[in-house]
Design a protein around this motif. Structure first.
Motif, PDB file in Angstrom:
ATOM      1  N   ARG A  17       0.885  -1.163   0.000  1.00 27.53           N
ATOM      2  CA  ARG A  17       0.000   0.000   0.000  1.00 27.53           C
ATOM      3  C   ARG A  17       0.920   1.210   0.000  1.00 27.53           C
ATOM      4  O   ARG A  17       1.350   1.715   1.027  1.00 27.53           O
ATOM      5  CB  ARG A  17      -0.915   0.021   1.229  1.00 27.53           C
ATOM      6  N   ARG A  18       1.235   1.648  -1.211  1.00 23.53           N
ATOM      7  CA  ARG A  18       2.238   2.690  -1.373  1.00 23.53           C
ATOM      8  C   ARG A  18       1.710   4.040  -0.876  1.00 23.53           C
ATOM      9  O   ARG A  18       0.504   4.302  -0.909  1.00 23.53           O
ATOM     10  CB  ARG A  18       2.670   2.789  -2.840  1.00 23.53           C
ATOM     11  N   LEU A  19       2.639   4.885  -0.432  1.00 24.51           N
ATOM     12  CA  LEU A  19       2.276   6.173   0.150  1.00 24.51           C
ATOM     13  C   LEU A  19       2.755   7.317  -0.731  1.00 24.51           C
ATOM     14  O   LEU A  19       3.880   7.283  -1.253  1.00 24.51           O
ATOM     15  CB  LEU A  19       2.896   6.326   1.541  1.00 24.51           C
ATOM     16  N   GLY A  20       1.919   8.339  -0.871  1.00 23.87           N
ATOM     17  CA  GLY A  20       2.384   9.571  -1.476  1.00 23.87           C
ATOM     18  C   GLY A  20       3.305  10.294  -0.522  1.00 23.87           C
ATOM     19  O   GLY A  20       3.374   9.972   0.678  1.00 23.87           O
ATOM     20  N   PRO A  21       4.047  11.301  -0.994  1.00 21.16           N
ATOM     21  CA  PRO A  21       5.008  11.992  -0.126  1.00 21.16           C
ATOM     22  C   PRO A  21       4.384  12.570   1.151  1.00 21.16           C
ATOM     23  O   PRO A  21       4.944  12.395   2.241  1.00 21.16           O
ATOM     24  CB  PRO A  21       5.550  13.105  -1.029  1.00 21.16           C
ATOM     25  N   ALA A  22       3.253  13.234   1.037  1.00 24.09           N
ATOM     26  CA  ALA A  22       2.643  13.841   2.228  1.00 24.09           C
ATOM     27  C   ALA A  22       2.218  12.768   3.222  1.00 24.09           C
ATOM     28  O   ALA A  22       2.420  12.915   4.440  1.00 24.09           O
ATOM     29  CB  ALA A  22       1.442  14.699   1.826  1.00 24.09           C
ATOM     30  N   GLU A  23       1.644  11.681   2.725  1.00 21.90           N
ATOM     31  CA  GLU A  23       1.219  10.599   3.609  1.00 21.90           C
ATOM     32  C   GLU A  23       2.432   9.938   4.256  1.00 21.90           C
ATOM     33  O   GLU A  23       2.393   9.565   5.438  1.00 21.90           O
ATOM     34  CB  GLU A  23       0.403   9.573   2.825  1.00 21.90           C
ATOM     35  N   VAL A 112       7.614   5.076  -0.973  1.00 23.47           N
ATOM     36  CA  VAL A 112       7.098   6.397  -1.317  1.00 23.47           C
ATOM     37  C   VAL A 112       6.930   6.502  -2.829  1.00 23.47           C
ATOM     38  O   VAL A 112       7.897   6.315  -3.579  1.00 23.47           O
ATOM     39  CB  VAL A 112       8.046   7.511  -0.823  1.00 23.47           C
ATOM     40  N   ILE A 113       5.729   6.808  -3.268  1.00 18.84           N
ATOM     41  CA  ILE A 113       5.463   6.993  -4.699  1.00 18.84           C
ATOM     42  C   ILE A 113       6.264   8.195  -5.201  1.00 18.84           C
ATOM     43  O   ILE A 113       6.178   9.290  -4.648  1.00 18.84           O
ATOM     44  CB  ILE A 113       3.962   7.228  -4.940  1.00 18.84           C
ATOM     45  N   GLY A 114       7.069   7.969  -6.213  1.00 19.00           N
ATOM     46  CA  GLY A 114       7.863   9.064  -6.779  1.00 19.00           C
ATOM     47  C   GLY A 114       9.166   9.342  -6.069  1.00 19.00           C
ATOM     48  O   GLY A 114       9.968  10.162  -6.523  1.00 19.00           O
ATOM     49  N   GLY A 115       9.394   8.693  -4.928  1.00 17.39           N
ATOM     50  CA  GLY A 115      10.661   8.798  -4.229  1.00 17.39           C
ATOM     51  C   GLY A 115      11.025  10.204  -3.782  1.00 17.39           C
ATOM     52  O   GLY A 115      10.162  11.057  -3.532  1.00 17.39           O
ATOM     53  N   PHE A 116      12.334  10.439  -3.671  1.00 12.38           N
ATOM     54  CA  PHE A 116      12.825  11.735  -3.186  1.00 12.38           C
ATOM     55  C   PHE A 116      12.395  12.871  -4.103  1.00 12.38           C
ATOM     56  O   PHE A 116      12.107  13.984  -3.636  1.00 12.38           O
ATOM     57  CB  PHE A 116      14.351  11.712  -3.070  1.00 12.38           C
TER      58      PHE A 116
END
Length: 248
Positions: A17-23, A112-116
């Motif tokens: 369950r991947r997370l966006g940066p803010a999450e 994290v979706i999209g990483g750093f």
């Protein structure tokens, strides 16, 4: 049955369950371990994340498996239930790394979706020139065990990104150094070409021939004797075998 790296990646992500940066930021603030697995050169070029634990990909499972004698103390309180959020540069290698952590039982591992890149674009806190926290050291030998590099006259310094063989400093490209450090960190472990591409090339650049070319160049720079430790496992990939070099 052979699978492409895209298929392997899709299978890994199906478990997460991947997370966006803010999450991901909120999860870290709530006690999750935010783990930056980017190599030192990437962190230096891109920047770091305040408070993130820096564990490079080649030692990740050893540091975060609660059953490992080399685990970090932060994993002890909740053990296999520890929430771990893995971050790489763009969110490719991190998915495979998080799935690998789930395979050793860390069931709440994700990435994290999209990483750093996405983290920074979202305006979340970063530091210039890499994290202030150094990467955790390569996995040490168990107490009382002999050093597998003993007798090869090879020193690999991951902090200074220097390698010295038989008293001679090696002139290595960034990827050649990363490849050497990755292999030396896990003596006698077989690394498939696809796994090396994923760990060191972020799974998106070149094919198996890319790995073969870098291995050939690295073996040549190591010299006749030490270079024998970098063994080809036919049809699979490569391994670092100091015993093979010493017995040759």
């Amino acid at each position: 049955m052979r699978r492409t790296i895209d298929e392997v990646l899709a299978e890994a992500r199906a478990r997460l369950r991947r997370l966006g940066p803010a999450e991901a930021g909120r999860a870290a603030a709530g006690g999750a371990l935010l783990v930056d697995i980017r190599p030192a050169a990437q962190r230096q070029a891109e920047g770091g994340i305040p408070g993130a634990m820096v564990i490079e990909r080649n030692v990740l499972e050893w540091r975060l498996d609660p059953a490992s004698p080399w685990r970090v103390p932060e994993i002890d309180a909740a053990g296999y239930a520890t929430p771990v959020v893995v971050l790489c540069s763009e969110g490719y290698t991190s998915s495979l790394a998080a799935a690998a952590l789930q395979q050793v039982g860390v069931r709440r591992a994700t990435d994290v979706i999209g990483g750093f890149q996405a983290w920074r674009a979202a305006g979340l806190p970063t530091t210039a020139g890499g994290s202030a926290r150094p990467a955790l050291a390569l996995v040490p030998e168990p107490a009382g065990a002999p050093d597998d590099r003993d007798g090869l006259d090879l020193a690999v310094d991951t902090d200074q990104r220097r390698a010295v063989v038989e008293g001679r400093e090696m002139d290595l490209t960034r990827l050649e150094f990363d490849l050497l450090a990755h292999l030396v960190a896990a003596p006698d472990r077989v690394h498939t070409r696809s796994a090396l591409l994923t760990s060191l090339w972020d799974g998106r650049h070149g094919g198996s021939r890319t790995v073969d070319v870098h291995v050939h160049r690295l073996r040549s720079k190591l010299g006749d004797r030490t270079g024998r430790a970098l063994q080809t496992v036919r049809g699979v990939g490569y391994r670092w075998s100091p015993r093979a070099a010493r017995s040759a």
